[in-house]
Design a protein around this motif. Structure first.
Motif, mmCIF file in Angstrom:
data_model
loop_
_atom_site.group_PDB
_atom_site.id
_atom_site.type_symbol
_atom_site.label_atom_id
_atom_site.label_comp_id
_atom_site.label_asym_id
_atom_site.label_seq_id
_atom_site.Cartn_x
_atom_site.Cartn_y
_atom_site.Cartn_z
ATOM 1 N N THR A 277 -4.241 4.485 -5.694
ATOM 2 C CA THR A 277 -4.664 4.895 -3.921
ATOM 3 C C THR A 277 -3.599 5.910 -3.912
ATOM 4 O O THR A 277 -2.214 5.640 -3.965
ATOM 5 N N THR A 278 -3.601 6.878 -3.496
ATOM 6 C CA THR A 278 -2.959 8.006 -3.015
ATOM 7 C C THR A 278 -2.721 8.055 -1.500
ATOM 8 O O THR A 278 -3.534 7.810 -0.112
ATOM 9 N N THR A 279 -1.390 8.730 -0.995
ATOM 10 C CA THR A 279 -0.973 8.438 0.645
ATOM 11 C C THR A 279 -0.182 9.746 1.311
ATOM 12 O O THR A 279 0.400 10.411 0.661
ATOM 13 N N VAL A 280 -0.084 9.508 2.346
ATOM 14 C CA VAL A 280 0.862 10.071 2.702
ATOM 15 C C VAL A 280 2.270 9.697 3.938
ATOM 16 O O VAL A 280 1.527 8.448 4.790
ATOM 17 N N GLU A 281 3.484 9.292 3.273
ATOM 18 C CA GLU A 281 4.045 8.268 3.900
ATOM 19 C C GLU A 281 4.650 8.917 4.992
ATOM 20 O O GLU A 281 5.767 10.298 4.632
ATOM 21 N N ALA A 282 5.155 8.260 6.246
ATOM 22 C CA ALA A 282 5.838 8.874 7.012
ATOM 23 C C ALA A 282 7.261 8.792 7.337
ATOM 24 O O ALA A 282 6.655 7.096 6.732
ATOM 25 N N PHE A 283 7.604 8.202 8.449
ATOM 26 C CA PHE A 283 9.666 7.897 8.415
ATOM 27 C C PHE A 283 9.355 7.799 9.487
ATOM 28 O O PHE A 283 9.596 8.612 9.899
ATOM 29 N N VAL A 284 9.575 6.506 10.349
ATOM 30 C CA VAL A 284 9.909 6.280 11.998
ATOM 31 C C VAL A 284 12.029 6.330 11.530
ATOM 32 O O VAL A 284 12.379 5.034 11.678
ATOM 33 N N PRO A 285 12.597 6.977 12.343
ATOM 34 C CA PRO A 285 13.799 7.059 11.258
ATOM 35 C C PRO A 285 14.980 5.448 12.230
ATOM 36 O O PRO A 285 15.395 4.964 11.981
ATOM 37 N N ASN A 286 14.216 5.721 14.442
ATOM 38 C CA ASN A 286 15.141 4.969 14.396
ATOM 39 C C ASN A 286 14.731 3.444 14.186
ATOM 40 O O ASN A 286 15.859 1.976 14.773
ATOM 41 N N THR A 287 13.543 2.590 14.280
ATOM 42 C CA THR A 287 13.448 1.355 13.529
ATOM 43 C C THR A 287 13.813 1.433 12.006
ATOM 44 O O THR A 287 13.425 0.754 11.029
ATOM 45 N N GLY A 288 13.825 2.446 10.584
ATOM 46 C CA GLY A 288 13.989 2.283 10.270
ATOM 47 C C GLY A 288 12.687 1.722 8.624
ATOM 48 O O GLY A 288 13.265 1.152 8.438
ATOM 49 N N ARG A 289 11.288 2.354 9.096
ATOM 50 C CA ARG A 289 10.260 1.769 8.836
ATOM 51 C C ARG A 289 9.741 3.018 8.341
ATOM 52 O O ARG A 289 9.431 4.046 8.618
ATOM 53 N N GLY A 290 8.977 3.211 7.163
ATOM 54 C CA GLY A 290 8.573 3.938 6.896
ATOM 55 C C GLY A 290 6.718 3.428 7.617
ATOM 56 O O GLY A 290 6.147 2.300 7.480
ATOM 57 N N VAL A 291 5.817 4.501 7.596
ATOM 58 C CA VAL A 291 4.509 4.296 7.836
ATOM 59 C C VAL A 291 3.348 4.624 6.595
ATOM 60 O O VAL A 291 3.212 5.745 6.607
ATOM 61 N N GLN A 292 2.623 4.054 6.703
ATOM 62 C CA GLN A 292 1.558 4.805 5.605
ATOM 63 C C GLN A 292 0.339 5.538 6.959
ATOM 64 O O GLN A 292 0.398 5.173 7.166
ATOM 65 N N GLY A 293 1.063 7.259 6.119
ATOM 66 C CA GLY A 293 -0.078 7.935 7.180
ATOM 67 C C GLY A 293 -1.528 7.878 7.411
ATOM 68 O O GLY A 293 -1.997 7.445 8.346
ATOM 69 N N ALA A 294 -1.611 7.770 6.050
ATOM 70 C CA ALA A 294 -3.588 7.530 5.713
ATOM 71 C C ALA A 294 -3.518 8.169 4.541
ATOM 72 O O ALA A 294 -2.998 8.114 3.479
ATOM 73 N N THR A 295 -4.494 7.644 3.706
ATOM 74 C CA THR A 295 -4.635 6.832 2.418
ATOM 75 C C THR A 295 -5.991 7.968 2.203
ATOM 76 O O THR A 295 -7.169 7.388 2.592
ATOM 77 N N SER A 296 -6.036 8.022 0.984
ATOM 78 C CA SER A 296 -6.573 8.564 0.011
ATOM 79 C C SER A 296 -7.125 8.018 -1.735
ATOM 80 O O SER A 296 -6.273 7.920 -2.109
ATOM 81 N N HIS A 297 -8.557 7.044 -1.058
ATOM 82 C CA HIS A 297 -8.226 6.022 -2.400
ATOM 83 C C HIS A 297 -9.805 6.563 -3.377
ATOM 84 O O HIS A 297 -10.592 7.247 -3.092
ATOM 85 N N CYS A 298 -8.915 6.413 -4.683
ATOM 86 C CA CYS A 298 -9.733 6.222 -5.551
ATOM 87 C C CYS A 298 -10.719 5.234 -6.079
ATOM 88 O O CYS A 298 -9.946 4.640 -6.406
ATOM 89 N N LEU A 299 -12.208 5.453 -6.345
ATOM 90 C CA LEU A 299 -12.183 3.341 -6.028
ATOM 91 C C LEU A 299 -12.641 3.323 -7.738
ATOM 92 O O LEU A 299 -13.071 2.108 -7.665
ATOM 93 N N GLY A 300 -12.698 4.598 -8.154
ATOM 94 C CA GLY A 300 -13.277 4.126 -9.751
ATOM 95 C C GLY A 300 -14.655 4.161 -10.113
ATOM 96 O O GLY A 300 -15.158 4.140 -8.884
ATOM 97 N N GLN A 301 -14.971 2.635 -10.751
ATOM 98 C CA GLN A 301 -16.292 2.157 -10.518
ATOM 99 C C GLN A 301 -16.620 0.678 -10.859
ATOM 100 O O GLN A 301 -18.082 0.724 -10.458
ATOM 101 N N ASN A 302 -14.961 0.089 -9.445
ATOM 102 C CA ASN A 302 -15.728 -0.813 -9.240
ATOM 103 C C ASN A 302 -16.608 -1.450 -8.495
ATOM 104 O O ASN A 302 -17.375 -2.491 -8.340
ATOM 105 N N PHE A 303 -16.732 -0.519 -7.082
ATOM 106 C CA PHE A 303 -17.786 -0.665 -5.928
ATOM 107 C C PHE A 303 -18.906 -0.065 -6.336
ATOM 108 O O PHE A 303 -20.243 -0.730 -6.886
ATOM 109 N N ALA A 304 -18.992 0.468 -7.674
ATOM 110 C CA ALA A 304 -20.453 0.956 -9.023
ATOM 111 C C ALA A 304 -21.174 -0.301 -8.990
ATOM 112 O O ALA A 304 -22.038 -0.357 -9.035
ATOM 113 N N LYS A 305 -19.912 -0.647 -9.699
ATOM 114 C CA LYS A 305 -20.528 -1.599 -10.528
ATOM 115 C C LYS A 305 -21.035 -3.227 -9.656
ATOM 116 O O LYS A 305 -21.892 -3.702 -10.263
ATOM 117 N N MET A 306 -20.584 -3.109 -8.801
ATOM 118 C CA MET A 306 -20.706 -4.385 -7.299
ATOM 119 C C MET A 306 -21.878 -3.852 -6.791
ATOM 120 O O MET A 306 -22.774 -5.121 -6.978
#
Lengths: 534, 534
Positions: free
Chosen positions: B259-288
């Motif tokens: 999984t690749t991600t763009v991670e944002a950060f909210v300074p006020n809370t000191g928390r990261g936010v997974q902004g959006a994700t781009s996944h390589c699923l490989g062949q697991n779903f293809a198999k399923m």
């Protein structure tokens, strides 16, 4: 609750239910498998490739339609009955209409929003008092994971009850008006009548506009502004002629003041289709949801409301009207591929030259804003490709063979009438653009002629019954009494479904004094279209 | 099942649940009622108009956020917990991002489609074997009208299981590849953790891309192409800096390859936010789902798949990062109103002249493609209007008073830094365009500086714990072992939620030989960001 009256409709297409479509799915999935096609003789393309439709439009319309939406790659049947997959070939048509409509309503200062999919049962009950006959179609969520919800939650069948409590909250003074909102979303109506792709499905896409005004005049004006946009979607984009008019009291949106409609007609089945409706809700919902405001005089007043919607049904109507025995026929304005360019190489020809010419052709067309693609696949014969893109309804095919290449020209073949035109490369863009315009016009004109030839003016009950039997769209003088419409329905009940009023056209023919109602014999008040309907 | 891992996150914002928000709703609904405002003294605008926020961003971030999304007219709370109304002010931001993203993916030949909202339980079970922890969030339809359905039907939480059976049907040969589809739709995850507008809701809007390729290389390339588009949405449109990187094995999309991600950060809370994700699923779903094809050599092969999504969460991140004690701060690129023009009439001044100048200003800006509006309402003072449009976050305010009018100039006030600029009418369009560009840049630069100042490089566990206590985004050398990440989570568990890995940035600082993991003391393999997260 928009177009709620359509839930009473009866359907001709008895071809539904997942199981009976399996064969079409199998056929559609067969692409890529029939490599024998490339060896085929032109004359027998259909049989060899399996691309042809097994039903003819005029022979078995229902099966033809089911087949063409699948084989044309518009729809894939889904494993839940009444739900359909909109494939890119269909979705691009929806997107084209949306781009137009969304830009137009923005000009009218209507703003997009998004309200939730879910309605609490309490709020939904509020609507139930006003609109009966809808409750049986509501899908209820009762569980999340393994837990029962405390209260069942409904999925929106339409958003009046979802939105109007907030209209009441947001609207305080006359300066908060007009409030004009629209949303693009999915809605769910769990119907058990025969589902039909696009025309009747349990989930469908639509836009729903919900607006509130200080005066009835403003509401009236908007109703017609929106109706005109719906007419343009059908006539200018989908090349489908429609009649603008008003629904009868019996057929209007329940709870509303009056309903306007664009009515289309499917000659093959002799059925009208409510194309899209623009309702003036009057003040009934305002009363129910307490949508009040302080007017300019400082007095408490009630808003006037409209709601209006068009759905993915539009695409189904387009297919039914234009499709033929070769497959879909797409109007250029909504076709995601307007021109398909196919190389026609011969053994002794300059194949590279031909392919390059195809590429140049696509490039030149694209640069002029024409949506063109080339089909360079090497495992299909030109003949197979012709059939394939005809099935998919691409408006114009361009063939480039050795002779065309040598003469620095292309051959263009129209999908709608099969005419062939040799075009010098130098005139390519101009001529293609012109042809696409003419195809768009021709489709509309042909559909209009066909529709018009189905219109029958009648004056008596006997004439009415005969015209109905001939699948006509019937224009008759009517006394405009609800009891008479109910009576017409009762008297025409049968296997094919009862006749009902479609609309009273805004363009009224002359109604000479003394003209009597076709059904009741009382004095007629207006001309009204009647027929069976989807 | 995209971003499934986020369901494990813990939330700081404990301000949720409908009841506690009623006061904000009431406040928001108060518009139009406070006519006393127009008589107010400028200094006390806040108190008199009720427009000011009652919470400060740095003092009580949770309450500030809840208030600003409602008072800024982005959100209205709905009577079903965890569902929110996206008002036009928010929807226009979504539409702006959609216009960009949709055009970009079309350039990549990705096509839009629409798959049903419903999934049969049989198909959903198939996924359940692979991804645990999702089942508790699925909403089930069990009834339509008064009838029990034969089988409960799930509402899509994501569409892998909805789509991939049809991928299997449509893909036969290598020429059917790549298959690249996208849909814009709503999904439902019936979570019971604290809902937060935009950031965590039971229904949300997103796009979900699902693609299949013949080779891993092609899939890898697309993953990064899409991730770059997500970066551009955040950085170029929302002016929110993000870090591109790879999720750890523990945090990746379950069932996927990476999984690749763009991670944002909210300074006020000191928390990261997974902004959006781009996944390589490989062949697991293809198999399923048995998504096979005949490759160019005529052999049977399995496809490589990706899936990727961004959601309305983006808007929440933007609000959290840019908003201030006066309200929203919208980046010009996504603001539906970029410039608000406010007449400032005085008793003895040429009011008509001033109003005309405002109209001309709007007209000139609009004609140059700048989204400008004037606020001519006569029941609010200029001071009230300043506060109102500041609360709504409009990037630039233009005031035209008697002096401006006399000098043939306007006064422009930037929302982001309150600086004032007198602009001669002759330079209007050019200067405004330039200012909007600079506001967009400044917002990004300011956010980036703030974010960067929160990044702390640590080498030891003690440093890590201290930085976590200071709400930092922690960059630490790591041995990249899943057990160690689990151990970090366990050791940092507490009221605020445990720390976890955010991503290993693609841009890796130098890692000198002999660098040890901050948590395990084993040799470090990479630099990784850590912190608490939404």
């Amino acid at each position: 609750m928009l177009t709620a009256c359509s839930s009473k409709a009866v359907y001709l297409l008895r071809c539904s239910a997942t199981q009976s479509f399996l064969k079409f799915i199998t056929m559609a999935a067969g692409k890529g498998g029939s490599s024998s096609a490339s060896k085929g003789k032109k004359k027998e393309v259909k049989k060899e490739t399996g691309l042809g439709l097994s039903y003819k439009k005029d022979d078995n319309f229902g099966e033809w339609y089911s087949e063409v939406v699948v084989n044309g790659e518009m729809i894939e049947y889904y494993d839940i009955s009444g739900c359909y997959i909109l494939r890119p070939w269909a979705m691009s048509i929806w997107d084209a209409m949306q781009a137009f409509f969304d830009a137009e309503i923005k000009k009218l200062k209507i703003k997009n929003c998004y309200f939730p999919l879910f309605v609490s049962s309490g709020v939904l009950q509020k609507e139930k008092d006003h609109i009966e006959g809808f409750a049986p179609e509501v899908a209820w969520v009762t569980k999340s994971g393994e837990s029962e919800l405390e209260m069942p939650i409904a999925i929106r069948p339409t958003s009046e009850t979802v939105m109007y409590p907030y209209f009441s909250k947001w609207i305080r003074g006359h300066r908060d008006l007009p409030l004009r909102l629209n949303q693009w979303c999915n809605v769910v109506r769990w119907e058990f009548s025969n589902p039909t792709p696009f025309i009747r499905s349990r989930e469908f896409l639509w836009q729903e506009g919900h607006t509130a005004f200080a005066t009835k005049e403003e509401a009236d004006t908007e109703v017609l502004e929106i109706l005109e946009l719906y007419r343009r979607i059908y006539e200018e984009f989908l090349a489908v002629p429609v009649i603008k008019g008003k629904k009868s009291e019996h057929e209007k949106f329940a709870g509303g003041l009056y309903t306007t409609t664009v009515e289309a007609f499917v000659p093959n089945t002799g059925r009208g289709v409510q194309g899209a409706t623009s309702h003036c809700l009057g003040q009934n919902f305002a009363k129910m949801f307490e949508i009040n405001f302080e007017n300019e005089k400082g007095e408490k007043a009630m808003v006037w409301q409209n709601s209006w919607a068009y759905t993915t049904r539009t695409i189904g109507v387009m297919i039914m009207v234009h499709g033929d025995d070769k497959g879909l026929v797409l109007p250029p304005k909504v076709a995601s591929v307007q021109v398909i360019v196919i190389p026609v190489p011969y053994k002794d020809a300059d194949t590279k030259g031909i392919f390059d010419a195809c590429e140049t052709t696509v490039k030149n067309l694209n640069e002029s804003g024409i949506r063109a693609e080339a089909d360079f696949r090497d495992n299909y014969s030109p003949g197979w490709k012709y059939s394939h893109w005809e099935l998919k309804g691409v408006p114009l095919r361009i063939e480039i063979g050795p002779k065309d290449y040598a003469n620095n020209q292309v051959r263009a073949v129209r999908r709608d009438n099969s005419t062939k035109h040799d075009i010098p490369m130098a005139d390519l863009v101009e001529r293609v653009r012109d042809m696409l315009d003419r195809i768009q016009e021709s489709l509309f004109e042909a559909a209009k002629q066909k529709r018009d030839s189905c219109i029958e003016v009648v004056h008596t009950w006997e004439e009415f019954v005969e015209a109905l039997g001939q699948k006509k769209m019937i224009l008759a003088p009517w006394c405009d009494e609800e009891e008479v419409e109910k009576d017409v329905k009762a008297r025409t009940k049968g296997d094919m479904g009862a006749a009902k009023s479609l609309c009273s056209p805004f363009e009224q023919p002359e109604l000479p004094e003394g003209t009597m109602c076709f059904a009741s014999g009382k004095p007629a008040k207006k001309w009204t279209y009647w027929g069976r309907s989807y």
